[in-house]
Enzyme design. Structure first.
Site, PDB file in Angstrom:
ATOM      1  N   HIS A  66       2.580  -3.782   6.843  1.00 45.24           N
ATOM      2  CA  HIS A  66       1.623  -2.701   6.563  1.00 45.24           C
ATOM      3  C   HIS A  66       1.660  -1.710   7.713  1.00 45.24           C
ATOM      4  O   HIS A  66       2.294  -1.939   8.729  1.00 45.24           O
ATOM      5  CB  HIS A  66       0.193  -3.266   6.452  1.00 45.24           C
ATOM      6  N   GLU A  96       0.750  -4.974  11.102  1.00 44.82           N
ATOM      7  CA  GLU A  96       0.302  -3.584  10.986  1.00 44.82           C
ATOM      8  C   GLU A  96       1.131  -2.792  11.991  1.00 44.82           C
ATOM      9  O   GLU A  96       0.960  -2.930  13.205  1.00 44.82           O
ATOM     10  CB  GLU A  96      -1.192  -3.446  11.304  1.00 44.82           C
ATOM     11  N   GLU A 139       1.867   3.578   3.020  1.00 39.62           N
ATOM     12  CA  GLU A 139       2.354   2.958   4.254  1.00 39.62           C
ATOM     13  C   GLU A 139       3.883   2.983   4.264  1.00 39.62           C
ATOM     14  O   GLU A 139       4.565   1.959   4.357  1.00 39.62           O
ATOM     15  CB  GLU A 139       1.733   1.568   4.387  1.00 39.62           C
ATOM     16  N   HIS A 176       0.845  -1.199   0.000  1.00 32.31           N
ATOM     17  CA  HIS A 176       0.000   0.000   0.000  1.00 32.31           C
ATOM     18  C   HIS A 176       0.875   1.241   0.000  1.00 32.31           C
ATOM     19  O   HIS A 176       1.739   1.420   0.859  1.00 32.31           O
ATOM     20  CB  HIS A 176      -0.934  -0.017   1.215  1.00 32.31           C
TER      21      HIS A 176
HETATM   22  O1  0X9 Z   1      -6.904  -4.194   4.387  1.00 28.17           O
HETATM   23  C1  0X9 Z   1      -5.735  -4.535   4.246  1.00 28.17           C
HETATM   24  O2  0X9 Z   1      -5.243  -4.887   3.181  1.00 28.17           O
HETATM   25  C2  0X9 Z   1      -4.819  -4.533   5.482  1.00 28.17           C
HETATM   26  N1  0X9 Z   1      -5.012  -3.354   6.266  1.00 28.17           N
HETATM   27  S1  0X9 Z   1      -4.469  -1.920   5.695  1.00 28.17           S
HETATM   28  O3  0X9 Z   1      -4.954  -0.867   6.595  1.00 28.17           O
HETATM   29  N2  0X9 Z   1      -2.890  -1.892   5.775  1.00 28.17           N
HETATM   30  O4  0X9 Z   1      -4.905  -1.772   4.354  1.00 28.17           O
HETATM   31  C3  0X9 Z   1      -5.187  -5.707   6.341  1.00 28.17           C
HETATM   32  C4  0X9 Z   1      -5.071  -7.017   5.662  1.00 28.17           C
HETATM   33  C5  0X9 Z   1      -5.354  -8.088   6.608  1.00 28.17           C
HETATM   34  N3  0X9 Z   1      -5.995  -9.148   5.936  1.00 28.17           N
HETATM   35  C6  0X9 Z   1      -5.397 -10.334   5.883  1.00 28.17           C
HETATM   36  N4  0X9 Z   1      -4.269 -10.499   6.498  1.00 28.17           N
HETATM   37  N5  0X9 Z   1      -5.986 -11.343   5.255  1.00 28.17           N
HETATM   38 ZN    ZN Z   2      -1.800  -1.880   4.059  1.00 27.29          ZN
END
Ligand code: 0X9
Ligand code: ZN
Ligand code: CA
Length: 434
Positions: free
Chosen positions: A311, A384, A179, A176
Site C-alpha cells: 500500500h 505502506e 496507490e 487501493h
Molecule cells: O486502511 C487500510 O486499508 C491501510 N491503509 S491505507 O492508507 N493504504 O488505506 C492499512 C491497513 C492496515 N491494517 C491491517 N494491516 N490490518
Molecule cells: Zn491502501
C-alpha cells in the site's frame, strides 16, 4: 512481438479455480447511475488533535479513510458530511489541496508522471517478462475484475512449469486504486527476480528454492478510473455499483472473510471510503484472489508461508491483527506474534520504515492481513510505501521517485523470502516449529 503464453500451456494454470480469458477486452461497466453532482465528492483534510489509536478509530468510524497518522494529527479522505462528523468529535479540520491536475482528455497518467504504468502498460511488462524468461516466469489468471479486466498473476521459480515442494510466497499490490506506486513495486520485483537471476546470488537462491506469486494489481478498475480523465480522482475502492445507492465501490481491504465488520474498523455505508461490501468476498476481486490463495492448500497444507500486501503511504511495516488492539489472543500465540514482530523489525532495518502492529494506527476489520493470518496461517505484512507524510506527495509522488522507492524494499523482500521456509527461525525457534 513476443508470443503471449497461453494459459493452458502453463502447468500452474491447472491449479487455478478460475480462469478468465487471457484477452482482456473489458466488458462495459454496469451503466453508471446519474450520480448527483459532486455534493458528496470526497476531499482531503488535515485533522488536528487525535493522538491515540482509540481517537483515530473513532475518526475512522465516521466512514472517513485515515490516510496518514502523525503524533497528534491525521490526514483523512472524507465526504463533507464525514468531515463534519470528525469536527464534531472535537478536532480541528482543515481542507488540504487536492491532487494535481494535468488537464482533461487524458486516458493515461499525466505526462509528468508517465513512468507510472497504467493497466495496458502493466500487461505489456508482464507479457514481456514471461516471454523473455519462460523457464522461470509464467503468467496465470486468478479471474477478472468487476469490469472484466484480467486479474493477472506471475509465478516465478526455476522450472516454473512444475509445482515444486518449495515454500510459496505471495506479493499483492494495489488493492487501493490511487496507490499507484505499489504497481511500480510489482514491476520492480518482476524485473529483480528475472533479470538478476543467475547474477545476484541471493536472487538466484530464492528463485531456485521458493515459488513466488506476484499479483501486480488487485484493483485494475479502480486504478484505471483514478487516471481516466487527466486529473487524479483520489479513488480508493473498486468500481462495483451498490444496490440502492448512488455511491460506487467497495473497499477491497475491508471485504475479506475474517471477522468481517466485527469491530468498528469498516463501514456499512456504501458512501464510505471504507465500505465493507454487502457480505464478505462480495467484491469479485477479493473473492477470486481468496479462491486463488485457498487453491494453494495442497494435501491439507497451505503452501504459501509468507506474504506482503503493498500500500501507500506512511513508510510503515504492519503486521496483524488489525481488528484488535491485543497482541495475542485466539489464533495468535505469543510465539506467532513475536515472529511477526521480529521479522517485521528485521525488514524495517533495511528500508527504514516504522514497524508496528496494524492496530497501533487504528482498528481495521476485514483486511487481507487479518484473513491471511486468521484463516490461512500465512505470516504477513502490509507495507505502506513512500512517502512518510502528505508533504512528500501523499498518494501521488512524482514518477522520479519510483526507482529509489521501489529498490528501497529489495533487501526486505529478500529477507522475507529467506525466512519463508521457517519464519520461526527469526525468534530462534526453528527446532520447536519447523
Ligand atoms: O486502511 C487500510 O486499508 C491501510 N491503509 S491505507 O492508507 N493504504 O488505506 C492499512 C491497513 C492496515 N491494517 C491491517 N494491516 N490490518
Ligand atoms: Zn491502501
Ligand atoms: Ca508448490
Amino acid at each position: 512481438m513476443h508470443a503471449r503464453r497461453s494459459l493452458a500451456a502453463t502447468a500452474t494454470a491447472a491449479l487455478l479455480l478460475t480462469t478468465a480469458a487471457a484477452g482482456t477486452a473489458a466488458a462495459s461497466p454496469a451503466p453508471d447511475s446519474p450520480a448527483p453532482a459532486s455534493a458528496e465528492a470526497p476531499g482531503r483534510y488535515l485533522v488536528a488533535g487525535p493522538d491515540t489509536a482509540e481517537e483515530r478509530t473513532e475518526i475512522a468510524a465516521t466512514g472517513a479513510a485515515v490516510d496518514e497518522v502523525n503524533e497528534d494529527s491525521v490526514v483523512v479522505t472524507a465526504a463533507p458530511g464525514q468531515a463534519d462528523a470528525v469536527a464534531g468529535l472535537g478536532h480541528e479540520v482543515t481542507p488540504l489541496p487536492g491532487p494535481g491536475q494535468d488537464g482533461p482528455g487524458a486516458l493515461d497518467f499525466p505526462p509528468s508522471d508517465s513512468d507510472y504504468h497504467d493497466y495496458a502498460e502493466l500487461t505489456d511488462v508482464v507479457d514481456k517478462t514471461v516471454a523473455d524468461h519462460p523457464d522461470i516466469a509464467a503468467k496465470v489468471s486468478v479471474g477478472s475484475s468487476h469490469e472484466g479486466r484480467d486479474l493477472m498473476a506471475v509465478k516465478i521459480t526455476s522450472d516454473v512449469a512444475t509445482d515444486h515442494d518449495r515454500p510459496e510466497v505471495l506479493f499483492t499490490h494495489s488493492q487501493h486504486a490511487r496507490e499507484h506506486l505499489t504497481v511500480e513495486m510489482a514491476v520492480y520485483l518482476l524485473g529483480m527476480l528475472t533479470d538478476d537471476y543467475g547474477t545476484d546470488p541471493r536472487v538466484t537462491e530464492m528463485v531456485d528454492t521458493r515459488e513466488i506469486w506476484i499479483l501486480p494489481n488487485l484493483n485494475p478498475d479502480g486504478a484505471e478510473h483514478d487516471i481516466s480523465d487527466g486529473s487524479y480522482k483520489s479513488w480508493r475502492k473498486n468500481r462495483q455499483p451498490n444496490q440502492g445507492s448512488w455511491s460506487v465501490g467497495t473497499d477491497l481491504n475491508r471485504n475479506w472473510d475474517y471477522n468481517w465488520g466485527c469491530c468498528g474498523g469498516s463501514s456499512s455505508s456504501p458512501s464510505s471510503q471504507t465500505y465493507r461490501g454487502a457480505s464478505p468476498e462480495s467484491a469479485p476481486e477479493v473473492r477470486q484472489v481468496a479462491d486463488f490463495v485457498r487453491s494453494r492448500v495442497v494435501g491439507g497444507e497451505q503452501q504459501i508461508t509468507a506474504a506482503i500486501d503493498f500500500h501507500t503511504y506512511g513508510e510503515l511495516i504492519l503486521w496483524p491483527y488489525g481488528y484488535t488492539y491485543d497482541e495475542t489472543g485466539p489464533g495468535m500465540s505469543r510465539d506467532e506474534y513475536d515472529t511477526h514482530a521480529e521479522l517485521g523489525r528485521l525488514m524495517a532495518g533495511s528500508n527504514g520504515y516504522t514497524p508496528q502492529q496494524s492496530s497501533d494506527l487504528y482498528i481495521t476489520d476485514g483486511t487481507i492481513n487479518d484473513w491471511l493470518w486468521g484463516e490461512q496461517r500465512i505470516f504477513n505484512y502490509t507495507f505502506e510505501m513512500y512517502p512518510s507524510s502528505h508533504w512528500g506527495g501523499g498518494f501521488y509522488p512524482g514518477d522520479e521517485i519510483i526507482p529509489r522507492e521501489t529498490s528501497r524494499n529489495r533487501e526486505a523482500v529478500l529477507d522475507l523470502l529467506g525466512y519463508a521456509d521457517c519464519p520461526y527461525r527469526v525468534i530462534d525457534k526453528e527446532d520447536e516449529y519447523c
